[in-house]
Design an enzyme around this catalytic site. Structure first.
Site, mmCIF file in Angstrom:
data_model
loop_
_atom_site.group_PDB
_atom_site.id
_atom_site.type_symbol
_atom_site.label_atom_id
_atom_site.label_comp_id
_atom_site.label_asym_id
_atom_site.label_seq_id
_atom_site.Cartn_x
_atom_site.Cartn_y
_atom_site.Cartn_z
ATOM 1 N N HIS A 9 -8.701 -7.691 14.144
ATOM 2 C CA HIS A 9 -9.119 -7.632 12.738
ATOM 3 C C HIS A 9 -9.545 -9.029 12.297
ATOM 4 C CE1 HIS A 9 -8.937 -7.048 8.390
ATOM 5 N NE2 HIS A 9 -8.791 -5.747 8.578
ATOM 6 N N GLU A 11 -3.445 -5.194 15.247
ATOM 7 C CA GLU A 11 -4.536 -5.751 14.446
ATOM 8 C C GLU A 11 -5.071 -7.059 15.022
ATOM 9 O OE1 GLU A 11 -2.590 -5.461 10.516
ATOM 10 O OE2 GLU A 11 -3.922 -3.757 10.165
ATOM 11 N N GLU A 43 -6.503 -8.042 -0.839
ATOM 12 C CA GLU A 43 -6.936 -8.128 0.562
ATOM 13 C C GLU A 43 -8.421 -7.829 0.642
ATOM 14 O OE1 GLU A 43 -4.960 -5.553 3.318
ATOM 15 O OE2 GLU A 43 -3.012 -5.830 2.366
ATOM 16 N N CYS A 79 11.771 15.791 3.341
ATOM 17 C CA CYS A 79 13.148 16.004 3.802
ATOM 18 C C CYS A 79 13.964 16.740 2.732
ATOM 19 C CB CYS A 79 13.800 14.664 4.142
ATOM 20 S SG CYS A 79 14.223 13.689 2.693
ATOM 21 N N TRP A 127 -10.648 -1.131 12.160
ATOM 22 C CA TRP A 127 -10.268 0.282 12.111
ATOM 23 C C TRP A 127 -11.406 1.193 11.674
ATOM 24 C CZ3 TRP A 127 -10.578 1.483 6.936
ATOM 25 C CH2 TRP A 127 -10.410 0.421 6.033
ATOM 26 N N GLU A 180 0.810 -1.221 0.000
ATOM 27 C CA GLU A 180 0.000 0.000 0.000
ATOM 28 C C GLU A 180 0.847 1.276 0.000
ATOM 29 O OE1 GLU A 180 -2.926 -0.403 3.154
ATOM 30 O OE2 GLU A 180 -4.194 -1.573 1.824
HETATM 31 C C1 GLA Z 1 -4.372 -2.786 4.842
HETATM 32 C C2 GLA Z 1 -2.985 -3.361 5.005
HETATM 33 C C3 GLA Z 1 -2.953 -4.607 5.823
HETATM 34 C C4 GLA Z 1 -3.881 -4.517 7.018
HETATM 35 C C5 GLA Z 1 -5.271 -4.190 6.535
HETATM 36 C C6 GLA Z 1 -6.291 -4.141 7.637
HETATM 37 O O1 GLA Z 1 -5.018 -3.227 3.730
HETATM 38 O O2 GLA Z 1 -2.348 -3.597 3.769
HETATM 39 O O3 GLA Z 1 -1.635 -4.826 6.235
HETATM 40 O O4 GLA Z 1 -3.431 -3.518 7.874
HETATM 41 O O5 GLA Z 1 -5.247 -2.936 5.913
HETATM 42 O O6 GLA Z 1 -7.575 -3.906 7.136
#
Ligand code: GLA
Ligand code: GLA
Length: 686
Positions: free
Chosen positions: A372, A369, A321, A165, A329, A158
Site C-alpha cells: 500500500h 498492506e 486517511e 451472537c 486493495w 472504521e
Molecule cells: C483503511 C484503514 C487503514 C488501511 C487503509 C488502506 O482506511 O483504516 O488501516 O487499511 O484502509 O487503504
C-alpha cells in the site's frame, strides 16, 4: 446558509499533515524509528495518528502493559514540533484476548462464530470487550492526556459490520422493547400478518439471517437502525474514560466511503453518529485515473461526499486517511500521476478539510498492506517521487494555514438519507439494479459542481430554512415529521425539488395510503399515480422548454391538480402527460421531476432555478469543462481553489484581481492551468 465564523475543530490553527504512524511494527529497529523523526521534518508533516492497531504492543499479556515505546514516540514527535492523534486500539485485539474470552468474537448472519483474525470484527455488545476497551482507553488517557503533543482522539478504526451472537440478539430485543410499547405495535409496524409472520413473544425475534428471517422489511430496517445505535453505544462506552480524563480533547472516529463510486458508507447511519463526535473525519480513497470515468466525473463525486461529510456538523472536517500514491486493495492499483496528489489533496481542503493525512507514514515490511502506498517507501529515501510530492504539498499547506477553520456558505442543499436508502434497497420492487439512490443524488449535484455553486449535502434533521433551494431526490422513506418540515419550508418561501420514488413509505416502511401523503399532494399540487419501471435499455424522452431530453429507468404518471406542467412525456401510454410539474404553495414553490433524466436536463432545469433564485457561484472565474472552482470563506477573505481536473491545459479568466497564496503573485485576467494544476488564491473582501 452557513455563517462566516471560524471553527477550529482541534486546537491547531495549522493544516494537519501526516497520517497513520505505526511504530509498533518497527520496535526492534530503532534506526528506522530515528529515521522516521528526521524524515517527518523533510516531508513537512506535523501530525500523526498513533496506536490504531497497537493493542498487542501496549498489552502483550493480559494486565501487563508496555507504554515506554509510545512515551518515546510522543516525546520524539513533540520534539520536532509535531502533534499526535491518539487512537484507542479496539479496531484489532490481541490473540490472547480472543482465546481467553471467546465472547469477544463475532457471530455472522448465518450464526457461525468467527475465529480470531483480521480486524474490525469484535462483538459490539460483549461486556468483556467493552470492559477491556474502557480499561486500556483509561490508561491511555491518564498517561497521555496532559502530554502537550496530544491533539485529538481517534476512537477505534472504521467502525462497521455487525454481530449476531446471543448477546446481540438480546440487546436487539431490548432495543425493540424500548421502541415499541408492545408486540401489537411491533407487529403492525412490521406488517406481521403477511405470510403469518406475527410474533407472539419477544423471544421469537431474531436478527435477519440468510437461514432465517430476511423478508420482513420493517425488521430489516430496525436491525440496521439497531446496528447503528449499538455501534454508537459501543463508541460511547469507549469514550467514557476519555471524556472523564481529557474533556477538552476532541474526539473523532474515521468514517468511510465506497471507493468505486464514492458513495457514502452504507452500513451505518452517519447522520446519527455525527452527533456523538466532536469532529468528523473520513478516509478517502478515490480511484484516480481509472478506466470507467473521466477525472472530472470522479472529482464531482468526491466533491459530493465531501460536502455531505462537511455538512454533517456544518464545520470543517479532517481527512484522516488518503494515499499519497496508490492503494493495494483495488482490482488494479494505479499510482497517482505527478500532480494528482497535490490536486486531489487540495480538492479536499477546498471542500472543507483542515488536514491531509495518509495511510500510512511508512510502508510495512510484511503482511497485508506491504504494497500500500505510504509516504516513506521501502527504499527509505527522501528522493523518492512520492515522498517529494508529499513534501511539496506539505510546504504548500504551511502557506495556506489561514484557510483553517473557515467554512463554505451555501444557498443550495441536497438531502441525503441513510434510512431511506436502506428501505429502498430492501424493497422488492422497482428495478433492483437501477435504484441507485446515492448515485442519483450525485447526478443532481453535478450541475452545481460544474457551475461552481456551493452545495451543502444535508440530512433530514438539519435546518432547511436557510437554503433558497432544497433538492430531495428519491426520498422513498419519509416520516410525517419530515413531510411537515418540508411543508413549513415551502410555506415560508423555500423552493423544493422532489423526484420520482419519493414519499412512498413512512418511517416503519409502511406505504402511505390514499394516493400520496395529503401534505405532499397539497404542496406539489399533483399526485404521482403510477411509477413505471423500465428495462435498462428502454428509452423515452420528455419535452422541456422546446427541447427533448432522454429518460430512462423510471417515469411517474402524474395526476395534475393545482400544479403546472413544466415538461411532458414524449412516448408510451403516458405520452403528452406531465413529466415535470411546478406549484406555488404559499410563499414558496415546488417542482416534481417525475422521471430519471439525463444530465443535460438537469443543466437546463437547474440553470433556470439558479437564475430565478439569484444563486451565485462563490467566485467569478470563467472556465471550460473539467475545471472546478471552490471557495472557503472567512470574515475577511475568500480562499479560492481553482483546480484543473483534465489532462489538458485550461485557460481560466479571473474577473477580479487575486493573490496566489503559494507564490505571492498578483493574478488577474487569463491564467493558464496545466494538466492537474491547482492554484489557491485569496481575495480580500474589503
Ligand atoms: C483503511 C484503514 C487503514 C488501511 C487503509 C488502506 O482506511 O483504516 O488501516 O487499511 O484502509 O487503504
Ligand atoms: C407466487 C405466490 C404468491 C405471490 C406471488 C407474487 O405466485 O404464490 O403468494 O408471492 O408469487 O408474484
Amino acid at each position: 446558509m452557513t455563517k462566516f465564523h471560524r471553527t477550529y475543530t482541534t486546537k491547531a490553527n495549522f493544516m494537519l499533515h501526516g497520517g497513520d504512524y505505526n511504530p509498533d511494527q518497527w520496535l526492534d529497529r530503532t534506526d528506522i524509528l530515528a529515521d522516521d523523526i528526521k524524515l517527518m521534518k523533510f516531508a513537512h508533516t506535523n501530525t500523526f495518528s498513533v496506536g490504531i492497531f497497537a493493542w498487542a504492543a501496549l498489552e502483550p499479556e493480559e494486565g501487563v502493559y508496555n507504554f515506554e515505546w509510545l512515551d518515546k514516540i510522543f516525546d520524539d514527535i513533540y520534539g520536532i514540533g509535531g502533534r499526535v492523534i491518539l487512537a484507542t486500539p479496539s479496531g484489532a485485539r490481541p490473540a490472547w484476548m480472543s482465546q481467553k474470552y471467546p465472547e469477544v468474537l463475532r457471530v455472522n448472519t448465518a450464526r457461525v462464530k468467527q475465529l480470531h483474525g483480521a480486524r474490525h470484527n469484535h462483538c459490539f455488545t460483549s461486556p468483556i470487550y467493552r470492559e477491556k476497551t474502557q480499561k486500556i482507553n483509561r490508561l491511555l488517557a491518564e498517561r497521555y492526556g496532559q502530554h502537550p503533543a496530544l491533539l485529538m482522539w481517534h476512537i477505534s478504526n472504521e467502525y462497521g459490520g455487525e454481530c449476531h451472537c446471543h448477546l446481540c440478539q438480546e440487546a436487539f430485543r431490548n432495543w425493540l422493547k424500548e421502541k415499541y410499547p408492545d408486540l401489537k405495535s411491533l407487529n403492525h409496524a412490521w406488517w406481521g400478518p403477511f405470510w403469518s409472520h406475527t410474533v407472539t413473544d419477544w423471544s421469537q425475534i431474531e436478527s435477519p439471517s440468510p437461514i432465517g428471517e430476511n423478508t420482513v422489511n420493517g425488521l430489516n430496517l430496525d436491525w440496521r437502525r439497531f446496528v447503528t445505535d449499538q455501534t454508537i453505544d459501543f463508541f460511547e462506552n469507549e469514550i467514557i474514560p476519555i471524556k472523564e480524563v481529557t474533556p477538552e480533547i476532541p474526539v473523532s472516529t474515521n468514517f468511510m466511503a465506497d471507493t468505486h463510486e464514492l458513495i457514502p458508507f452504507q452500513a451505518l447511519d452517519y447522520s446519527k453518529f455525527a452527533k456523538h463526535l466532536d469532529v468528523i473525519s473520513w478516509d478517502a480513497y478515490p480511484a484516480w485515473h481509472n478506466n470507467w470515468e473521466s477525472t472530472a466525473d470522479l472529482a464531482m463525486r468526491v466533491g459530493f461526499i465531501d460536502d455531505l461529510y462537511r455538512s454533517l456538523k456544518q464545520q470543517p472536517f479532517i481527512l484522516m486517511e488518503s494515499t499519497p500514491s496508490l492503494v493495494n486493495w483495488h482490482q488494479v492499483n494505479k499510482a497517482k500521476r505527478p500532480g494528482m496528489h497535490l490536486l486531489s489533496s487540495m480538492q479536499m481542503v477546498a471542500h472543507g478539510s483542515d488536514s491531509i493525512m495518509y495511510f500510512q507514514w511508512r510502508k510495512s515490511r510484511g503482511s497485508a498492506e506491504k504494497f500500500h502506498g505510504a509516504v516513506v517507501d521501502h527504499d527509505n529515501s527522501l528522493d523518492n517521487r512520492v515522498f517529494q510530492e508529499v513534501a511539496k504539498l506539505g510546504g504548500i499547506l504551511e502557506k495556506i494555514s489561514d484557510v483553517v477553520g473557515t467554512n463554505r456558505p451555501s444557498d443550495v442543499a441536497i438531502l441525503y438519507d441513510w434510512e431511506s436508502n436502506w428501505a429502498l434497497n430492501d424493497a422488492s420492487g422497482f428495478g433492483l439494479k437501477t435504484k441507485r439512490y446515492p448515485q442519483t443524488l450525485q447526478t443532481h449535484y453535478r450541475t452545481f459542481w460544474e457551475m461552481d455553486i456551493p452545495v451543502d449535502v444535508i440530512t433530514k434533521d438539519q435546518d432547511f430554512t436557510s437554503y433558497k433551494l432544497l433538492i430531495v431526490p428519491m426520498l422513498y422513506l419519509v416520516s410525517e415529521e419530515t413531510i411537515s418540515r418540508l411543508k413549513t419550508y415551502v410555506a415560508s418561501g423555500g423552493t423544493l425539488v422532489m423526484t420520482y420514488i419519493s414519499g412512498i413509505v413512512n418511517e416503519h416502511d409502511l406505504t402511505y395510503l390514499g394516493g400520496w401523503h395529503k401534505d405532499l399532494q397539497e404542496i406539489f399540487g399533483m399526485i404521482p399515480v403510477e411509477t413505471d419501471t423500465l428495462y435498462p435499455n428502454d428509452r423515452n424522452a420528455v419535452n422541456f422548454n422546446g427541447k427533448s431530453y432522454e429518460l430512462k429507468d423510471y417515469a411517474t404518471v402524474i395526476q395534475l391538480n393545482a400544479a403546472k406542467t413544466e415538461a411532458h412525456y414524449v412516448q408510451d401510454f403516458y405520452a403528452n402527460t406531465p413529466a415535470v410539474t411546478s406549484n406555488v404553495f404559499q410563499k414558496g414553490k415546488t417542482y416534481y421531476i417525475g422521471a430519471r433524466l439525463e444530465d443535460d436536463f438537469h443543466r437546463e432545469f437547474y440553470s433556470g432555478l439558479i437564475n430565478e433564485l439569484a444563486i451565485k457561484p462563490a467566485a467569478s472565474v470563467k472556465h471550460g469543462k473539467g475545471v472546478s472552482v471552490q471557495v472557503r470563506q472567512s470574515p475577511e477573505c475568500d480562499y479560492i481553489f481553482i483546480m484543473n481536473f483534465t489532462e489538458e491545459d485550461q485557460t481560466v479568466v479571473l474577473e477580479s484581481a487575486v493573490k496566489d497564496m503559494v507564490t505571492g503573485e498578483q493574478l488577474s485576467g487569463d491564467v493558464v492551468l496545466e494538466k492537474y494544476q491547482v492554484r489557491i488564491v485569496e481575495k480580500e473582501k474589503c
